[in-house]
Scaffold this motif. Structure first.
Motif, mmCIF file in Angstrom:
data_model
loop_
_atom_site.group_PDB
_atom_site.id
_atom_site.type_symbol
_atom_site.label_atom_id
_atom_site.label_comp_id
_atom_site.label_asym_id
_atom_site.label_seq_id
_atom_site.Cartn_x
_atom_site.Cartn_y
_atom_site.Cartn_z
ATOM 1 N N ARG A 231 5.295 8.157 -11.732
ATOM 2 C CA ARG A 231 6.110 8.097 -12.945
ATOM 3 C C ARG A 231 6.125 6.669 -13.470
ATOM 4 O O ARG A 231 6.141 5.713 -12.680
ATOM 5 C CB ARG A 231 7.548 8.534 -12.637
ATOM 6 C CG ARG A 231 7.696 9.991 -12.229
ATOM 7 C CD ARG A 231 7.686 10.911 -13.428
ATOM 8 N NE ARG A 231 8.778 10.630 -14.331
ATOM 9 C CZ ARG A 231 10.031 11.078 -14.155
ATOM 10 N NH1 ARG A 231 10.335 11.792 -13.084
ATOM 11 N NH2 ARG A 231 10.970 10.794 -15.044
ATOM 12 N N LEU B 221 5.324 8.622 -26.367
ATOM 13 C CA LEU B 221 5.831 9.768 -25.616
ATOM 14 C C LEU B 221 4.697 10.606 -25.027
ATOM 15 O O LEU B 221 4.758 11.031 -23.876
ATOM 16 C CB LEU B 221 6.727 10.631 -26.501
ATOM 17 C CG LEU B 221 8.011 9.956 -27.000
ATOM 18 C CD1 LEU B 221 8.791 10.903 -27.893
ATOM 19 C CD2 LEU B 221 8.864 9.484 -25.842
ATOM 20 N N ALA C 60 4.234 10.927 -21.021
ATOM 21 C CA ALA C 60 4.552 12.249 -20.478
ATOM 22 C C ALA C 60 3.323 12.956 -19.930
ATOM 23 O O ALA C 60 3.374 13.580 -18.863
ATOM 24 C CB ALA C 60 5.213 13.107 -21.546
ATOM 25 N N ARG D 257 13.682 8.917 -20.485
ATOM 26 C CA ARG D 257 13.684 10.095 -19.607
ATOM 27 C C ARG D 257 12.342 10.316 -18.925
ATOM 28 O O ARG D 257 12.263 10.971 -17.894
ATOM 29 C CB ARG D 257 14.066 11.350 -20.388
ATOM 30 C CG ARG D 257 15.544 11.461 -20.706
ATOM 31 C CD ARG D 257 15.915 12.889 -21.058
ATOM 32 N NE ARG D 257 15.113 13.417 -22.151
ATOM 33 C CZ ARG D 257 15.441 13.309 -23.432
ATOM 34 N NH1 ARG D 257 16.553 12.673 -23.791
ATOM 35 N NH2 ARG D 257 14.668 13.830 -24.375
ATOM 36 N N ARG D 258 11.297 9.785 -19.503
ATOM 37 C CA ARG D 258 9.960 9.943 -18.931
ATOM 38 C C ARG D 258 9.661 8.886 -17.867
ATOM 39 O O ARG D 258 8.568 8.868 -17.307
ATOM 40 C CB ARG D 258 8.914 9.898 -20.043
ATOM 41 C CG ARG D 258 8.909 11.166 -20.888
ATOM 42 C CD ARG D 258 8.293 10.951 -22.260
ATOM 43 N NE ARG D 258 8.099 12.220 -22.964
ATOM 44 C CZ ARG D 258 9.062 12.884 -23.599
ATOM 45 N NH1 ARG D 258 10.291 12.397 -23.611
ATOM 46 N NH2 ARG D 258 8.806 14.019 -24.208
ATOM 47 N N CYS D 259 10.620 8.004 -17.634
ATOM 48 C CA CYS D 259 10.398 6.879 -16.719
ATOM 49 C C CYS D 259 11.486 6.840 -15.642
ATOM 50 O O CYS D 259 12.537 7.464 -15.760
ATOM 51 C CB CYS D 259 10.437 5.555 -17.492
ATOM 52 S SG CYS D 259 9.346 5.455 -18.930
#
Length: 304
Positions: free
Chosen positions: A40, A154, A158, A194-196
């Motif tokens: 991530r 994004l 993602a 939120r992606r990290c």
């Protein structure tokens, strides 16, 4: 560049950073370990000069991975960050085909929009397979970029892919190790966070800053190092427009070594405030009697 395996524990992650001269606390080592294991992106937020960018550099060096850096700025766009077409070479190809007298327009379009005319910028470079393994992608100071570019990221963060309309979707066979930094000059949208995995990089405490100084400026003696750290730690408690970061601490210690200082002297400290502080209002606030008081306190504390 010889690729080395990822650390298998939090302790091994902390040791890996230490071998690269980066003194981390356990919280940072933990989130970095999880970022590597879970594949991530790591989102690092904190004041300028606390060592966020250095984490990516040390990580790349110690893992034997190439470092690809995207320095963000206002107006950064896809052409600078992801890809663009080599328009000059495309025009030469078109003129050559026209001169040959046999122009199949559909075939010519396919030819000039093939990969050989594609100029790869940092994000696309990071998604392509490399002989030394997936690179470390540093997206530095994202808060300086526009919100439109932040939204574009994004898809990259993602799905580890970008879309080139003329070619289709280009997806990474192995996800890059991604480190995103921000100095918090503006808020980054929750959709990207939120992606990290998130970590706030704070100013180090006294002992850790002293360990960093010992590692990075070994020429500074123990007494001077302790006095420098005590002075800077106290300085951060003043009402300043911009507190000095770890980078400024190291620069100041190196400057004092160059001036053949073995202890902190008020006159020299006053003369070199511009190494620590970057705003005249801050320098004016500290100069004079306040420098004398801070130096006296630093000397007393370093002795104690």
């Amino acid at each position: 560049m010889n690729m080395r395996p990822l650390p298998t524990s939090i302790e091994a992650t902390q040791d890996l950073l230490a071998k690269g001269g980066y003194v981390s606390d356990r919280a940072l080592a933990t989130v970095l370990f999880l970022s590597l294991r879970l594949k991530r992106p790591l989102f690092l937020e904190g004041e300028a000069g606390v060592g966020k960018t250095e984490i990516a550099k040390v990580l790349a060096a110690q893992l034997g991975r190439p470092l690809i850096r995207l320095q963000c700025y206002e107006g950064l766009d896809v052409a600078s960050a992801v890809y663009e077409w080599n328009y000059a070479a495309q025009m030469v190809e078109i003129r050559a085909a026209e001169a040959a007298g046999s122009v199949d327009r559909e075939r010519l379009v396919d030819d000039v929009f093939s990969e050989r005319f594609l100029i790869r910028r940092p994000l696309l470079q990071a998604l392509e397979a490399a002989p030394g393994g997936a690179p470390v992608l540093l997206i530095d100071e994202l808060d300086r970029a526009d919100e439109a570019f932040e939204a574009y990221l994004l898809e990259v963060l993602a799905d580890n892919q970008v879309t080139v309309p003329e070619l289709g979707t280009i997806r990474a066979s192995e996800p890059p190790i991604v480190v995103v930094t921000t100095n918090r000059t503006r808020e980054i949208h929750d959709a990207l966070k939120r992606r990290c995995l998130y970590h706030w990089v704070d100013y180090p405490d006294r002992e850790r800053e002293l360990a960093i100084l010992r590692a990075k400026v070994p020429g500074a003696g123990e007494r001077l190092s302790r006095q420098v750290v005590a002075f800077v730690q106290a300085l951060r408690g003043e009402e300043l427009f911009k507190n000095p970061g770890v980078a400024e601490t190291l620069d100041w210690a190196a400057a004092l070594v160059e001036l053949d200082q073995t202890v902190l002297e008020p006159a020299v400290a006053s003369d070199t405030l511009g190494v620590l502080l970057k705003y005249q209002d801050d320098i004016a606030r500290i100069a004079g009697s306040r420098v004398q008081a801070l130096v006296d306190a630093a000397r007393a504390e370093a002795v104690g």
